[in-house]
Design a protein around this motif. Structure first.
Motif, mmCIF file in Angstrom:
data_model
loop_
_atom_site.group_PDB
_atom_site.id
_atom_site.type_symbol
_atom_site.label_atom_id
_atom_site.label_comp_id
_atom_site.label_asym_id
_atom_site.label_seq_id
_atom_site.Cartn_x
_atom_site.Cartn_y
_atom_site.Cartn_z
ATOM 1 N N ILE A 121 2.940 13.363 3.979
ATOM 2 C CA ILE A 121 1.544 13.451 3.587
ATOM 3 C C ILE A 121 1.451 13.356 2.068
ATOM 4 C CG2 ILE A 121 -0.569 14.846 3.649
ATOM 5 C CD1 ILE A 121 0.790 16.409 5.968
ATOM 6 N N GLU A 122 0.555 12.537 1.589
ATOM 7 C CA GLU A 122 0.181 12.516 0.182
ATOM 8 C C GLU A 122 -1.229 13.064 0.072
ATOM 9 O OE1 GLU A 122 -0.849 9.307 -3.398
ATOM 10 O OE2 GLU A 122 0.449 8.695 -1.743
ATOM 11 N N ILE A 123 -1.471 13.924 -0.914
ATOM 12 C CA ILE A 123 -2.815 14.414 -1.209
ATOM 13 C C ILE A 123 -3.087 14.046 -2.659
ATOM 14 C CG2 ILE A 123 -4.351 16.417 -1.282
ATOM 15 C CD1 ILE A 123 -2.480 17.806 0.705
ATOM 16 N N TYR A 124 -4.164 13.282 -2.897
ATOM 17 C CA TYR A 124 -4.358 12.751 -4.247
ATOM 18 C C TYR A 124 -5.823 12.630 -4.621
ATOM 19 C CZ TYR A 124 -5.510 7.982 -2.461
ATOM 20 O OH TYR A 124 -6.091 6.884 -1.863
ATOM 21 N N TRP A 125 -6.057 12.377 -5.898
ATOM 22 C CA TRP A 125 -7.379 11.988 -6.388
ATOM 23 C C TRP A 125 -7.193 10.754 -7.257
ATOM 24 C CZ3 TRP A 125 -10.100 12.162 -11.266
ATOM 25 C CH2 TRP A 125 -9.281 12.414 -12.365
ATOM 26 N N ASP A 126 -8.224 9.936 -7.301
ATOM 27 C CA ASP A 126 -8.191 8.735 -8.127
ATOM 28 C C ASP A 126 -8.758 9.024 -9.506
ATOM 29 O OD1 ASP A 126 -7.020 6.833 -6.444
ATOM 30 O OD2 ASP A 126 -8.929 6.404 -5.443
ATOM 31 N N LYS A 127 -8.032 8.592 -10.535
ATOM 32 C CA LYS A 127 -8.572 8.642 -11.888
ATOM 33 C C LYS A 127 -9.714 7.624 -12.017
ATOM 34 C CE LYS A 127 -4.069 9.777 -13.913
ATOM 35 N NZ LYS A 127 -3.060 9.376 -14.926
ATOM 36 N N PRO A 128 -10.561 7.747 -13.047
ATOM 37 C CA PRO A 128 -11.610 6.741 -13.261
ATOM 38 C C PRO A 128 -11.002 5.344 -13.395
ATOM 39 C CG PRO A 128 -11.958 8.651 -14.667
ATOM 40 C CD PRO A 128 -10.613 8.838 -14.040
ATOM 41 N N LYS A 129 -11.680 4.334 -12.876
ATOM 42 C CA LYS A 129 -11.154 2.973 -12.924
ATOM 43 C C LYS A 129 -10.877 2.489 -14.343
ATOM 44 C CE LYS A 129 -12.363 0.613 -8.668
ATOM 45 N NZ LYS A 129 -13.092 -0.509 -8.055
ATOM 46 N N SER A 130 -11.592 3.053 -15.300
ATOM 47 C CA SER A 130 -11.369 2.665 -16.694
ATOM 48 C C SER A 130 -9.951 2.994 -17.160
ATOM 49 C CB SER A 130 -12.389 3.358 -17.601
ATOM 50 O OG SER A 130 -12.282 4.771 -17.496
ATOM 51 N N GLU A 131 -9.256 3.892 -16.440
ATOM 52 C CA GLU A 131 -7.892 4.274 -16.795
ATOM 53 C C GLU A 131 -6.837 3.507 -15.998
ATOM 54 O OE1 GLU A 131 -7.269 8.511 -16.801
ATOM 55 O OE2 GLU A 131 -9.296 8.921 -17.541
ATOM 56 N N TRP A 132 -7.263 2.685 -15.025
ATOM 57 C CA TRP A 132 -6.311 1.936 -14.215
ATOM 58 C C TRP A 132 -5.794 0.726 -14.999
ATOM 59 C CZ3 TRP A 132 -8.619 1.309 -8.597
ATOM 60 C CH2 TRP A 132 -8.971 2.574 -8.101
ATOM 61 N N ASP A 133 -4.574 0.343 -14.711
ATOM 62 C CA ASP A 133 -3.969 -0.844 -15.322
ATOM 63 C C ASP A 133 -4.256 -2.053 -14.421
ATOM 64 O OD1 ASP A 133 -2.465 -2.764 -16.570
ATOM 65 O OD2 ASP A 133 -0.531 -1.744 -16.346
#
Length: 285
Positions: A121-133
């Motif tokens: 199981i992975e439990i996660y949150w997504d950072k704002p898209k502005s921080e994605w590469d």
């Protein structure tokens, strides 16, 4: 190539289990899921505020899943905020249940653990898209770096009170037998885009501008076999396709390629196996 609507997403994960009682306790008390349906043969879970089913456990597996066969590496629960991730981290640490890892992936922060029967199981949150590469060619590059544990823990503002509303299955990550065939299936037939190619080890696929809805790796032992039907672990997962034209195009592609599938009576569910023998259902909803 089928250009799938960006709202296409993973709907539900269904697991074959041996001990429903132990698994029920884990998913309610440790993960904080709410029971939506329950019988002596199966339990379905979601969040308290939403009737959407995210996970179903069904009893009756006939054999033990082996690392040599294709199947589930992990399924991932996506939380709305970093604060939510902080609160569940504090809860897991307080409970004493072991984590198997934690990582900053550039586009997300993630915790990892196994349920009592070894399902990842992975439990996660997504950072704002502005921080994605996000590269010019559409690739979204992920990394695996140490997570800021102290900073994450400090985000908690209240005690964990269950899986938060708007949580979802963010992605599924699979052990596969052949990465090239898997790529062809999920891109050419299902219509997902290859978002990140991790050499000859793993591939990440998604609809729209997302880092991945499905990932596949060949990290199981060499000579891995097709999925073992009825074994403990992944029974199937669902892909929700909200646009009818997209759903129809997938069906036409399957017909054109003479790929085996079943269509339900209402014409809204395509049931099939990928090239690894892993079962999935593509649902127009």
């Amino acid at each position: 190539m089928i250009d799938l609507n960006e709202k296409t997403h993973i709907g539900e994960v269904v697991l074959n289990v041996e001990n429903l009682i132990d698994m029920k306790h884990f998913y309610t008390e440790i993960v904080g899921m709410d029971i939506k349906k329950e019988s002596t043969a199966a339990i379905s879970f979601g969040t308290k505020e939403d009737e959407t089913i995210l996970l179903t456990l069904q009893k009756g597996a006939i054999s033990v899943h082996t690392v040599q066969s294709a199947g589930l590496y992990h399924f991932a629960l996506l939380l709305p905020t970093r604060q939510d991730l902080s609160e569940i981290l504090n809860h897991i640490l307080t409970s004493g249940y072991p984590l198997t890892g934690a990582a900053d992936h550039g586009y997300s922060e993630a915790l990892y653990l196994d349920d009592p029967e070894g399902n990842g199981i992975e439990i996660y949150w997504d950072k704002p898209k502005s921080e994605w590469d996000i590269r010019a060619d559409g690739q979204i590059i992920g990394v695996t770096e140490p997570i800021d544990v102290d900073g994450l823990i400090a985000q908690a503002e209240k005690l964990f009170a269950g899986l938060p509303s708007s949580s979802s299955i963010g992605h599924v990550h699979l052990f596969v037998t052949d990465l090239t065939e898997t790529d062809n299936f999920y891109t050419d037939l299902v219509g997902l885009e290859l978002k990140f190619n991790f050499g000859n080890q793993a591939k990440f696929f998604a609809a729209g501008e997302y880092h991945h809805h499905i990932a596949a790796n060949n990290w199981a032992e060499k000579g891995s076999m097709a999925a073992n039907k009825g074994s403990l672990g992944l029974a199937y997962f669902t892909i929700i396709v909200p646009v009818k034209d997209d759903f129809d195009r997938i069906q036409r592609r399957l017909l054109d390629k003479q790929y085996d599938y079943q269509l339900n009576e209402k014409g809204a569910i395509l049931s099939l196996e990928d090239t690894n023998g892993i079962e999935l259902k593509i649902i127009h909803a």
